[in-house]
Design a protein around this motif. Structure first.
Motif, mmCIF file in Angstrom:
data_model
loop_
_atom_site.group_PDB
_atom_site.id
_atom_site.type_symbol
_atom_site.label_atom_id
_atom_site.label_comp_id
_atom_site.label_asym_id
_atom_site.label_seq_id
_atom_site.Cartn_x
_atom_site.Cartn_y
_atom_site.Cartn_z
ATOM 1 N N GLY A 120 -20.156 -25.049 -30.109
ATOM 2 C CA GLY A 120 -19.460 -23.826 -30.460
ATOM 3 C C GLY A 120 -18.907 -23.110 -29.261
ATOM 4 N N ARG A 121 -18.855 -23.825 -28.129
ATOM 5 C CA ARG A 121 -18.278 -23.321 -26.875
ATOM 6 C C ARG A 121 -18.974 -22.027 -26.457
ATOM 7 N NH1 ARG A 121 -11.818 -24.717 -27.505
ATOM 8 N NH2 ARG A 121 -12.121 -26.860 -28.180
ATOM 9 N N VAL B 104 -16.859 -23.501 -12.065
ATOM 10 C CA VAL B 104 -15.608 -23.077 -12.714
ATOM 11 C C VAL B 104 -15.151 -24.126 -13.719
ATOM 12 C CG1 VAL B 104 -13.162 -22.616 -12.310
ATOM 13 C CG2 VAL B 104 -14.881 -21.615 -10.803
ATOM 14 N N CYS B 105 -15.221 -25.388 -13.327
ATOM 15 C CA CYS B 105 -14.796 -26.476 -14.222
ATOM 16 C C CYS B 105 -15.641 -26.506 -15.497
ATOM 17 C CB CYS B 105 -14.865 -27.804 -13.488
ATOM 18 S SG CYS B 105 -14.383 -29.241 -14.483
ATOM 19 N N ILE C 190 -14.470 -25.304 -19.540
ATOM 20 C CA ILE C 190 -14.476 -26.238 -20.667
ATOM 21 C C ILE C 190 -15.471 -25.785 -21.742
ATOM 22 C CG2 ILE C 190 -15.011 -28.613 -21.352
ATOM 23 C CD1 ILE C 190 -12.356 -28.272 -19.930
ATOM 24 N N MET C 191 -16.619 -25.302 -21.310
ATOM 25 C CA MET C 191 -17.658 -24.909 -22.264
ATOM 26 C C MET C 191 -17.518 -23.460 -22.723
ATOM 27 S SD MET C 191 -20.916 -26.821 -20.464
ATOM 28 C CE MET C 191 -21.985 -26.478 -21.861
ATOM 29 N N LYS C 192 -16.493 -22.726 -22.177
ATOM 30 C CA LYS C 192 -16.279 -21.340 -22.560
ATOM 31 C C LYS C 192 -17.539 -20.508 -22.356
ATOM 32 C CE LYS C 192 -12.147 -22.452 -23.839
ATOM 33 N NZ LYS C 192 -10.996 -22.119 -22.975
ATOM 34 N N SER C 193 -18.135 -20.683 -21.180
ATOM 35 C CA SER C 193 -19.377 -19.979 -20.853
ATOM 36 C C SER C 193 -19.100 -18.957 -19.752
ATOM 37 C CB SER C 193 -20.434 -20.982 -20.390
ATOM 38 O OG SER C 193 -21.587 -20.326 -19.948
ATOM 39 N N ASP C 194 -19.740 -17.784 -19.859
ATOM 40 C CA ASP C 194 -19.559 -16.728 -18.863
ATOM 41 C C ASP C 194 -20.572 -16.813 -17.726
ATOM 42 O OD1 ASP C 194 -17.483 -15.720 -20.358
ATOM 43 O OD2 ASP C 194 -18.794 -14.412 -21.542
ATOM 44 N N GLY C 195 -21.686 -17.492 -17.923
ATOM 45 C CA GLY C 195 -22.714 -17.559 -16.904
ATOM 46 C C GLY C 195 -23.235 -18.972 -16.726
ATOM 47 N N VAL C 196 -24.324 -19.057 -15.969
ATOM 48 C CA VAL C 196 -24.943 -20.363 -15.709
ATOM 49 C C VAL C 196 -25.623 -20.848 -16.985
ATOM 50 C CG1 VAL C 196 -26.596 -21.641 -14.335
ATOM 51 C CG2 VAL C 196 -25.265 -19.789 -13.286
#
Length: 615
Positions: free
Chosen positions: A614-615, A495-496, A500-506
């Motif tokens: 680019g998050r 989650v953390c 921060i990285m604005k990622s939806d997956g692994v």
């Protein structure tokens, strides 16, 4: 009876015989006029005595003249003979003739000795002349004609016969120049030309040293000339100068350029008074941590050896930047390593500094540097320091000191070649950064500055556009004591990172973080068997994500694995040379923008630029 007495007696008898003969003749002439028998008897006696007297006189004269004739003939024979061992031989009874012959023999012996000595000296000087490697010849200073020359001179000019040649024909030189040199030799008696370029008759050029002396030979004034071919020497000197120039340029290329950004302004000064300098400086700006680390070094002396000492000490200083501990501890380590390379008459001074813009601190330690200039907290001052020299003491005194800094502060770190400029800098105003830097550069280039002069001039700038000073924002701090703890914390970590990285997956970076934690859990037990792994995630300057994993174990050779991966690449996996930790490190290298381990291998730090991603 001596020869002198015999000659005197013979003379008297001859005189007596002449008188008697005169009387006898006079009698015969007077007998015609005067008669008398006694006169006839006297005449008869005279005639009877005259032949024996004449015979005795002839005998005496022979005894005198024969030795003299033999002496004369012996001397003539010696004069005509080539045998230097011929001598006059007379018996001791010959009187004065024997004495004269002995004197002549002694004179001949002495002449033979001196003749042998002169022959030996002549042969010795001839051998020296002919066997000398220097080109030697004699020349008539008036006519310019070569009188004598040794084989080395003939070989030097490339002509077998140079006798009676004119000097300007041999050297293809201007006659007027040679005549001017000859005139100077006649006036002064000698002449030395340290470096002259001569053109030989075959068109080649030679650089020579010429030594001329005026001598007297057979009543004639000649010039004895000695030529030393300096062509190879000058070629070597030229090559050495070019090599030193390349080394000087290479040393300058090692120096870092000036720096300008929103936070710092750095201007560097470097001037060598003799070519290769004993001064050196370097710095490293870490934009992520907002830290400036650097040093200024001044090794006593000039030249190649000093430059090598400076390069070696600079390498130690640069290596020490990455060591743990205070600046004083780092400089002591540098001193310990460099001590063996400094003889008793050599030492170095060092200014070692670190600017922490986040903590707003200037940390520094000095090694033999007594002063530096500072404009800090609105105050202009010459900061005095006291410490040991580097390369002298085995237990030196190096103490770290600090300044609080803010925007607009200026610092000028210089070597001792610029110490004399400090009062003038204060007059200019230390807060006038550009003016002080310009004056220091001008001072370094002036002839009165007879020492190497170097400086690092630093100005703290305000952030543009109202930006705040960069800070660290801690996002997550966990302690894991087992694999179960890690399994429980996976969701929190995900989650953390994803927020921060604005990622939806692994993401690959998330996998790299898991690998770092796994490696720490596998190798993190201490000697007592306890396992403690600490995970810290924080944001640096709102642009860089930093993940740090620490454990309390014995560590592992992480630096060696990094070198293998850097050198072998995919071949490291194909050969099976890597352990499971090594495979995890390779994933971290692919996912992170920066990966670093401490020396022990118990701490790994991963950095990810979230803006560039680019998050």
């Amino acid at each position: 009876m001596s020869l002198q007495k015999k000659a005197r007696r013979a003379s008297l008898l001859v005189l007596l015989t002449q008188v008697l003969t005169f009387l006898a003749v006079d009698y015969w002439l007077g007998s015609a006029l005067v008669s008398g028998r006694w006169l006839e008897l006297l005449a008869a006696l005279t005639l009877l005595c005259a032949p024996p007297l004449l015979l005795y006189c002839w005998f005496l004269q022979r005894k005198v003249l024969a030795p003299l004739s033999q002496l004369t003939q012996g001397i003539q024979n010696i004069d005509l003979s080539t045998d230097h061992w011929n001598r006059l031989y007379f018996q001791s009874g010959d009187g004065e003739v024997a004495q004269v012959s002995q004197a002549v023999n002694q004179l001949i012996d002495r002449l033979a000795y001196y003749r042998g000595t002169m022959v030996d000296e002549g042969l010795r000087y001839k051998a020296l002349l002919e066997q000398s490697t220097e080109s030697i010849f004699t020349v008539n200073p008036v006519s310019g004609r070569i009188i004598q020359a040794n084989p080395s001179f003939a070989a030097f000019v490339g002509r077998e016969n140079v006798i009676d040649s004119f000097l300007w024909d041999v050297f293809q030189s201007q006659r007027e120049v040679l005549e001017q040199h000859a005139k100077a030799i006649l006036e002064k008696g000698s002449l030395v030309l340290p470096s002259v370029t001569l053109r030989l008759w075959d068109g080649s050029w030679r650089n020579v040293e010429i030594r001329c002396s005026l001598i007297l030979y057979n009543g004639q004034e000649l010039v004895l000339v000695s030529l030393s071919d300096m062509t190879e020497y000058h070629l070597f000197q030229e090559e050495l100068r070019n090599d030193l120039a390349r080394a000087e340029q290479l040393q300058r290329n090692f120096l870092p350029p000036d720096l300008d950004n929103d936070l710092l302004q750095i201007r560097c000064i470097f001037h060598s008074c003799t070519g290769i300098s004993g001064d050196f400086y370097d710095y490293f700006w870490d934009p992520r941590e907002r830290r400036l680390k650097g040093f200024l070094l001044d090794v006593c002396g000039h030249g190649v050896a000093t430059g090598m000492q400076a390069s070696l000490t600079a390498a130690f200083l640069w290596y020490a930047v990455h060591l743990p501990g205070s600046l004083g501890q780092k400089l002591r380590w540098v001193n310990e390593k460099a001590l063996r390379y400094y003889p008793e008459d050599s030492f170095a001074t060092v200014f070692y500094f670190e600017v922490d813009l986040i903590g707003k601190k200037l940390h520094y330690v000095t090694g033999g540097v007594n002063y530096f200039l500072a404009y800090c907290a609105g105050e202009r001052k010459i900061v005095e320091t006291a410490s040991s020299l580097v390369g002298v003491d085995q237990k030196p005194l190096f103490k770290q000191q600090s300044f609080e800094i803010k925007a607009g502060d200026c610092f000028y770190f210089t070597t001792d070649g610029l110490f004399d400029a400090y009062p003038r800098c204060e007059e200019i105003g230390l807060d006038h950064f550009s003016d002080v830097v310009r004056f220091l550069k001008k001072t370094a280039l002036q002839p009165v500055c007879r020492d190497d002069a170097s400086a690092i001039c630093l100005r703290i700038c305000m952030p543009q556009d109202g930006k705040r000073w960069a800070v660290l924002t801690k996002l997550l701090d966990l302690t894991l004591n087992s694999l179960d703890d890690f399994a429980d914390a996976v969701e929190e970590i995900a989650v953390c990172l994803r927020e921060i990285m604005k990622s939806d997956g692994v993401s690959l970076f998330e996998i790299a973080v898991h690998e770092a934690i796994n490696n720490a859990l596998l190798n993190g037990r201490d000697k007592a068997g306890r396992l403690e792994v600490r995970l810290t995630i924080y944001l640096l300057h709102a642009t860089t994500l930093v993940v740090e994993v620490r454990d309390g174990g014995p560590g592992f050779p992480a630096q060696m694995i990094l070198r293998q991966l850097s050198r072998l690449g995919q071949a490291a996996f194909d050969s099976g040379a890597l352990s499971d930790c090594g495979r995890g490190i390779s994933i971290m290298l692919l996912a992170a923008d920066s990966l670093s381990y401490n020396r022990k291998g118990t701490r790994v730090r991963l950095l990810k630029d979230i803006v560039r991603q680019g998050r």
